[in-house]
Design a protein around this motif. Structure first.
Motif, PDB file in Angstrom:
ATOM      1  N   PRO A   1     -43.175  75.740  58.129  1.00 27.62           N
ATOM      2  CA  PRO A   1     -43.529  74.508  56.910  1.00 27.62           C
ATOM      3  C   PRO A   1     -44.637  75.539  56.094  1.00 27.62           C
ATOM      4  CG  PRO A   1     -44.564  74.075  58.996  1.00 27.62           C
ATOM      5  CD  PRO A   1     -43.537  75.147  59.429  1.00 27.62           C
ATOM      6  N   ILE A   2     -44.783  75.234  54.813  1.00 28.17           N
ATOM      7  CA  ILE A   2     -45.343  76.018  53.664  1.00 28.17           C
ATOM      8  C   ILE A   2     -46.700  75.028  53.687  1.00 28.17           C
ATOM      9  CG2 ILE A   2     -45.581  76.944  51.349  1.00 28.17           C
ATOM     10  CD1 ILE A   2     -42.678  77.837  51.585  1.00 28.17           C
ATOM     11  N   LYS A   3     -46.368  73.705  53.400  1.00 34.19           N
ATOM     12  CA  LYS A   3     -47.346  72.805  53.036  1.00 34.19           C
ATOM     13  C   LYS A   3     -46.629  71.598  52.739  1.00 34.19           C
ATOM     14  CE  LYS A   3     -47.066  73.475  47.972  1.00 34.19           C
ATOM     15  NZ  LYS A   3     -47.691  73.825  46.794  1.00 34.19           N
ATOM     16  N   LYS A   4     -47.611  70.430  52.887  1.00 31.88           N
ATOM     17  CA  LYS A   4     -47.391  69.075  52.926  1.00 31.88           C
ATOM     18  C   LYS A   4     -48.145  68.575  51.498  1.00 31.88           C
ATOM     19  CE  LYS A   4     -47.969  64.687  55.206  1.00 31.88           C
ATOM     20  NZ  LYS A   4     -48.506  63.834  56.530  1.00 31.88           N
ATOM     21  N   MET A   5     -47.225  68.042  50.726  1.00 30.60           N
ATOM     22  CA  MET A   5     -48.036  67.358  49.340  1.00 30.60           C
ATOM     23  C   MET A   5     -47.777  65.962  49.704  1.00 30.60           C
ATOM     24  SD  MET A   5     -45.980  70.089  46.860  1.00 30.60           S
ATOM     25  CE  MET A   5     -44.497  69.704  47.709  1.00 30.60           C
ATOM     26  N   TYR A   6     -48.864  65.246  49.109  1.00 34.16           N
ATOM     27  CA  TYR A   6     -48.717  63.695  49.117  1.00 34.16           C
ATOM     28  C   TYR A   6     -49.524  63.104  47.959  1.00 34.16           C
ATOM     29  CZ  TYR A   6     -53.465  64.189  51.144  1.00 34.16           C
ATOM     30  OH  TYR A   6     -54.803  64.457  51.524  1.00 34.16           O
ATOM     31  N   GLY A   7     -49.059  61.966  47.475  1.00 34.01           N
ATOM     32  CA  GLY A   7     -49.647  61.337  46.210  1.00 34.01           C
ATOM     33  C   GLY A   7     -48.859  60.301  46.062  1.00 34.01           C
ATOM     34  N   HIS A   8     -47.639  59.994  46.461  1.00 35.99           N
ATOM     35  CA  HIS A   8     -46.852  58.990  46.104  1.00 35.99           C
ATOM     36  C   HIS A   8     -47.530  57.750  47.165  1.00 35.99           C
ATOM     37  CE1 HIS A   8     -43.734  59.941  43.596  1.00 35.99           C
ATOM     38  NE2 HIS A   8     -43.497  61.227  43.950  1.00 35.99           N
ATOM     39  N   ARG A   9     -47.196  56.386  46.673  1.00 32.35           N
ATOM     40  CA  ARG A   9     -47.570  55.264  47.474  1.00 32.35           C
ATOM     41  C   ARG A   9     -46.514  54.349  48.012  1.00 32.35           C
ATOM     42  NH1 ARG A   9     -51.829  51.594  44.540  1.00 32.35           N
ATOM     43  NH2 ARG A   9     -51.707  50.926  46.368  1.00 32.35           N
ATOM     44  N   SER A  10     -45.157  55.245  47.674  1.00 28.23           N
ATOM     45  CA  SER A  10     -44.059  54.290  48.475  1.00 28.23           C
ATOM     46  C   SER A  10     -43.115  55.386  48.637  1.00 28.23           C
ATOM     47  CB  SER A  10     -43.641  53.288  47.385  1.00 28.23           C
ATOM     48  OG  SER A  10     -42.350  52.606  48.132  1.00 28.23           O
ATOM     49  N   SER A  11     -41.941  55.032  49.013  1.00 23.18           N
ATOM     50  CA  SER A  11     -40.880  55.842  49.347  1.00 23.18           C
ATOM     51  C   SER A  11     -40.424  56.732  48.290  1.00 23.18           C
ATOM     52  CB  SER A  11     -39.578  54.963  49.960  1.00 23.18           C
ATOM     53  OG  SER A  11     -38.292  55.848  50.044  1.00 23.18           O
ATOM     54  N   ILE A  12     -40.016  57.847  48.567  1.00 19.02           N
ATOM     55  CA  ILE A  12     -39.604  59.105  47.596  1.00 19.02           C
ATOM     56  C   ILE A  12     -38.242  59.202  47.445  1.00 19.02           C
ATOM     57  CG2 ILE A  12     -39.753  61.445  46.817  1.00 19.02           C
ATOM     58  CD1 ILE A  12     -42.479  61.642  48.261  1.00 19.02           C
ATOM     59  N   GLU A  13     -37.640  58.951  46.400  1.00 13.58           N
ATOM     60  CA  GLU A  13     -36.045  58.624  46.375  1.00 13.58           C
ATOM     61  C   GLU A  13     -35.339  60.195  45.853  1.00 13.58           C
ATOM     62  OE1 GLU A  13     -34.140  55.859  46.748  1.00 13.58           O
ATOM     63  OE2 GLU A  13     -35.995  55.490  47.974  1.00 13.58           O
ATOM     64  N   SER A  14     -36.256  61.081  45.039  1.00  9.05           N
ATOM     65  CA  SER A  14     -35.401  61.960  44.408  1.00  9.05           C
ATOM     66  C   SER A  14     -36.413  63.187  44.568  1.00  9.05           C
ATOM     67  CB  SER A  14     -34.784  61.706  42.941  1.00  9.05           C
ATOM     68  OG  SER A  14     -34.035  62.817  42.646  1.00  9.05           O
ATOM     69  N   LEU A  15     -35.851  64.444  44.526  1.00  3.42           N
ATOM     70  CA  LEU A  15     -36.613  65.624  44.256  1.00  3.42           C
ATOM     71  C   LEU A  15     -35.794  66.524  43.623  1.00  3.42           C
ATOM     72  CD1 LEU A  15     -37.891  66.456  47.935  1.00  3.42           C
ATOM     73  CD2 LEU A  15     -39.185  65.475  46.105  1.00  3.42           C
TER      74      LEU A  15
END
Length: 879
Positions: free
Chosen positions: A742-756
């Motif tokens: 794992p390179i890193k973990k990114m967070y900031g969303h407050r709900s489920s992520i649907e698309s990348l």
């Protein structure tokens, strides 16, 4: 003279009374234990046996008299000259407890809270254990003969397992967990993440042991009190445990059976492991040392020892450096059941060397691509000097910097882009947008191994086709005009701050769909948008404003004719919600696609013609299970599906049965993504893991663990090096495919992520979620936690001026007009939310959860979502 029978009490037969346990002390210990733990019936039975015996001498074994009171198979009777008979209980020799950690600190041995501690020996504990087990046996047997009696303590004794744990009551188990939590919370913050990770399997096994021994009320209270601490990091597992209330539930639940049969892997650094052993051995300086079963503190630690040594596998690193949170999360869990032959995850992920390089191109195709590009460059008109304020029809694209391909050179300044010196002083500078000039032979990473021509799927033909030529030529054009995004470190002068170039975002909002829109897909040439609905239909729109014309064959003369066209087309054929869509990649960005794949809840995948707008083929292979995702391979012909049946499957468009089946996930497979060179297939599942499969062999070659909830979407970078995964835990994990780390973990969303979606240069990642936001992440930065607070120039919104305008455009006014959704963020400043430092920008929408994000080959970002109107109740409150 009659022979004296051999004693039947057990194999321990001591030569002298000096080596035998003090019977009065043993009797006193057993009575105190039964009384302090509320075992009233066992205590009454024990006292009655002593009373019927008439007392025992201090140098005799503990006895319980009675003609029919022989307890257990190991009990025996021994005659005496007085004619009396007595049932003798003797422990079967010293039984060392395997969870008894040897203590090595002399000061700890001198501290004791009990006056009996000097006489407590392993033989003493074994004899006490033996007597209490036999009493529990007899109490259980007597309870079975009594009809209608439903005493709680009797049921607990009857269902208790006859092992070392039978000496522990519910208060011991609960207090053991509480004691461990107090020790972790009161320790140094340096080691707290590692040791706190150990508390989750302790919590689960403590709860399951309480259920197994029928301490149901205590189990419910324990779960209610302590589950809150583990819910943020283990929401799915805690939710599963919340439905467990009986032993039957434990036996029927897959997660409970896995955690009872497999050992939970917990990584610890060397120093953290030493601290844990010291605490288990009672060497802590913050509390008096107690060991054995004669005290409450000792029994509490015995409960923790039993779980640690029987159900947890601790992997200790060679260094004393504390482990970071990403390493802890990626190497913890029930890994043994997910790997073949209980292989360590590091060995499994490094056993296969991956070929992550781009697919090869034949020499003939290279020559033809180079010839085509050269001919176009010769025919290209030179740039003019006409003012752009009045577009000239003779100029390409109506712009002085345009060319014959309809492109505009964004780096060449026009007349109005040369302000006077006074204007330069007053006007704020914006980041310079650079266009990356690409050659036919792009720079390839020498560390990446490219596949052979025969290894791709499908194999590269010796003779190229016209669509192959168009696709490669257009790819070179796109690379020449691709806008370089992210932090421009190479253009930064010494002492100046870095500039960040953010993508232009085009948002498509679906009205009158509500929550019925279940999937959205853009074509690779950005000319079409398809929307799958919960109403079982698919809608198609042209993003160029053109009408969609249906082609057909004239039955009279056999010629191909077109109708007048319609603004949108509807494809009907599924009998359930449409969960995923995929346009064919045959022409790439050079031309519009000709076919469309769709997957549905009805368990089928359908192939649609975009010329006749009709269904061509129906693929059935997942039974009645819903097909959550479908995606074309990067070279067409083949496609992959993901289903609720815990499998992913490989299909060929010319066959109605699957070619490969990829099994190994422990729950639903939610998403599939092909590697750009078509050799590998990535899958994400409800079991919180991602896997990378060899497409040809059907074998799993990488396992990525770290998410705390289901993985719902993934993306592989165009350069083939990185994998991004996200899901219900609202976090994004970035993985290195080559090293599987794992390179890193990114967070900031407050709900489920649907698309990348990765940018074309693999430098920027865009995510869309149900919190109605689009977020842009810097892939190349190190990330990490960031101090919360509004930034005026280049904060969470990146460039303040440019992004503020984008927010106003998306919201149709200002940021204050943002609405609130049940799953959304509500009102408030997005810059005040916790996030990692690699978050470049956040674009909130009013009430539009984002279902799809997409990057064009020239790094234009396109997103789509369905607008959810406010309810009547919300409108009344706002009034």
């Amino acid at each position: 003279m009659s022979e004296s029978p051999a004693p039947l009490g057990g194999p321990s037969n001591h030569a002298s009374s000096g080596t035998r346990t003090d019977a009065n002390l043993l009797r006193q210990f057993v009575m105190e234990y039964l009384q302090s733990h509320g075992f009233d019936k066992a205590l009454d039975m024990f006292q009655k046996g002593i009373a019927d015996q008439g007392g025992v001498d201090g140098d005799k074994d503990v006895v319980i008299a009675g003609e029919d009171d022989a307890m257990g198979e190991d009990g025996g009777r021994r005659g005496s000259t007085g004619g009396g008979r007595e049932a003798i209980f003797r422990a079967p020799g010293p039984v060392p407890l395997e969870s008894n950690v040897k203590r090595n600190i002399p000061q700890a041995q001198a501290v004791s809270a009990s006056t009996m501690s000097e006489n407590i020996t392993p033989e003493f504990e074994a004899q006490a254990k033996y007597i209490i087990e036999q009493l529990q046996k007899k109490v259980g047997a007597s309870a079975q003969g009594q009809d209608g009696e439903d005493n709680t303590t009797t049921k607990e004794l009857k269902d208790a397992t006859l092992n070392q744990d039978s000496l522990l009551d519910p208060s011991d188990r609960v207090e053991g967990y509480k004691s461990f939590r107090r020790w972790v919370d009161g320790g140094l913050d340096l080691w707290k993440p590692e040791l706190d990770n150990l508390s989750f399997p302790l919590f689960v096994h403590t709860f399951l042991e309480l259920i197994e021994f029928s301490f149901l009320k205590t189990a419910r209270e324990f779960f209610k009190q302590h589950s809150v601490h583990h819910r943020p990091l283990h929401p799915q597992d805690v939710s599963t445990l919340s439905s467990i209330s009986t032993k039957e539930h434990v036996h029927a639940n897959p997660f409970c059976q896995r955690i009872l049969t497999d050992k939970y892997i917990v990584p610890l650094s060397r120093n953290a492991n030493d601290l844990l052993l010291q605490w288990l051995s009672g060497a802590g300086l913050d509390e008096d040392w107690e060991a054995g079963l004669h005290s409450a503190a000792g029994r509490a630690k015995e409960a923790i020892k039993g779980i640690v040594f029987n159900h947890i596998s601790i992997t200790v690193t060679n260094t004393g450096v504390p482990l970071d949170k990403i390493t802890i999360a990626s190497k913890s869990g029930l890994i043994a059941s997910a790997l073949p032959a209980a292989m360590p995850i590091e060995a499994f992920n490094t056993a296969t060397t991956l070929k992550l390089g781009p697919p090869p191109m034949t020499e003939k195709l290279k020559e033809q691509v180079a010839r085509t590009l050269h001919d176009e460059d010769v025919l290209q008109q030179p740039n003019g000097n006409t003012s752009p304020s009045k577009p000239d029809s003779s100029l390409p694209n109506g712009h002085p910097n345009g060319n014959g391909n309809g492109d505009v050179d964004m780096t060449s300044p026009s007349q109005d882009q040369n302000p006077t010196p006074s204007e330069n002083q007053d006007r704020p500078r914006s980041p310079t947008v650079t266009v990356q000039e690409m050659k036919l032979e792009s720079d390839r990473d020498p560390d990446l191994v490219s596949p052979e021509e025969s290894e791709t799927l499908p194999p590269i033909p010796a003779v190229f086709r016209i669509p192959d030529l168009k696709r490669e030529v257009e790819a070179i054009r796109d690379k020449r005009k691709m806008i370089r995004l992210g932090t421009q470190a190479s253009d930064v002068k010494a002492g100046s701050s870095s500039t960040t170039v953010l993508p232009s975002v085009v948002a498509f909002t679906l009205f009158d769909h509500g929550e019925s829109a279940s999937s959205v897909e853009f074509s690779r040439d950005s000319s079409l948008m398809a929307v799958g609905s919960s109403e079982s239909c698919i809608r198609l729109w042209s993003l160029k404003g053109e009408k969609l014309k249906r082609k057909s064959v004239d039955p009279t003369d056999g010629t191909l004719v077109e109708d007048e066209g319609q603004p949108f087309r509807k494809l009907i054929g599924h009998s359930g919600p449409v969960y995923s869509l995929s346009f064919d990649p045959l022409y790439g960005s050079a031309s519009a696609p000709s076919t469309l794949l769709s997957s549905s809840q009805d368990g089928t995948v359908r192939l649609w013609s975009l010329d006749t707008y009709s269904n061509l083929v129906v693929y059935r292979g997942h039974g009645k299970d819903p097909v959550w995702d479908v995606e074309w391979g990067p070279m067409g012909v083949y496609f992959a599906t993901a289903s609720r049946d815990r499998t992913a499957r490989l299909w060929s468009s010319d066959r109605v049965t699957p070619l490969r089946m990829y099994t190994g996930h422990l729950s639903d497979v939610n998403c599939v993504r092909f590697h750009p060179n078509s050799l590998y297939l990535a899958t994400g599942s409800n079991d919180s893991s991602c896997r990378l499969w060899d497409v040809q062999r059907g074998a799993c070659v990488r396992l990525f663990m770290g998410h705390t909830d289901a993985v719902t979407t993934m993306a592989i970078s165009p350069d083939g090096k990185l994998l991004a995964s996200a899901g219900l835990d609202s976090s994004i994990w970035l993985w290195d495919l080559g090293s599987s780390r794992p390179i890193k973990k990114m967070y900031g969303h407050r709900s489920s992520i649907e698309s990348l979606s990765f940018s074309a240069d693999s430098a920027v990642l865009v995510s869309g979620g149900l919190d109605s936001t689009v977020r842009c992440w810097d892939v190349k930065s190190s990330g990490g936690e960031r101090t919360v607070g509004r930034q005026t120039d280049t904060g969470i919104f990146g460039n303040a001026a440019g992004v503020s305008d984008g927010i106003r455009r998306l919201n149709g006014g200002g940021v204050d007009e943002q609405g609130s959704l049940p799953m959304g963020p509500g009102r408030g400043g997005w810059e005040d939310e916790p996030h990692t430092s690699d978050l470049l920008a956040t674009w909130p929408t009013k009430r539009t959860p984002i279902l799809k994000t997409h990057y064009t080959p020239r790094n234009l970002c396109m997103v789509a979502g369905s607008f959810i109107p406010p309810s009547n109740t919300a409108r009344a409150v706002n009034r």
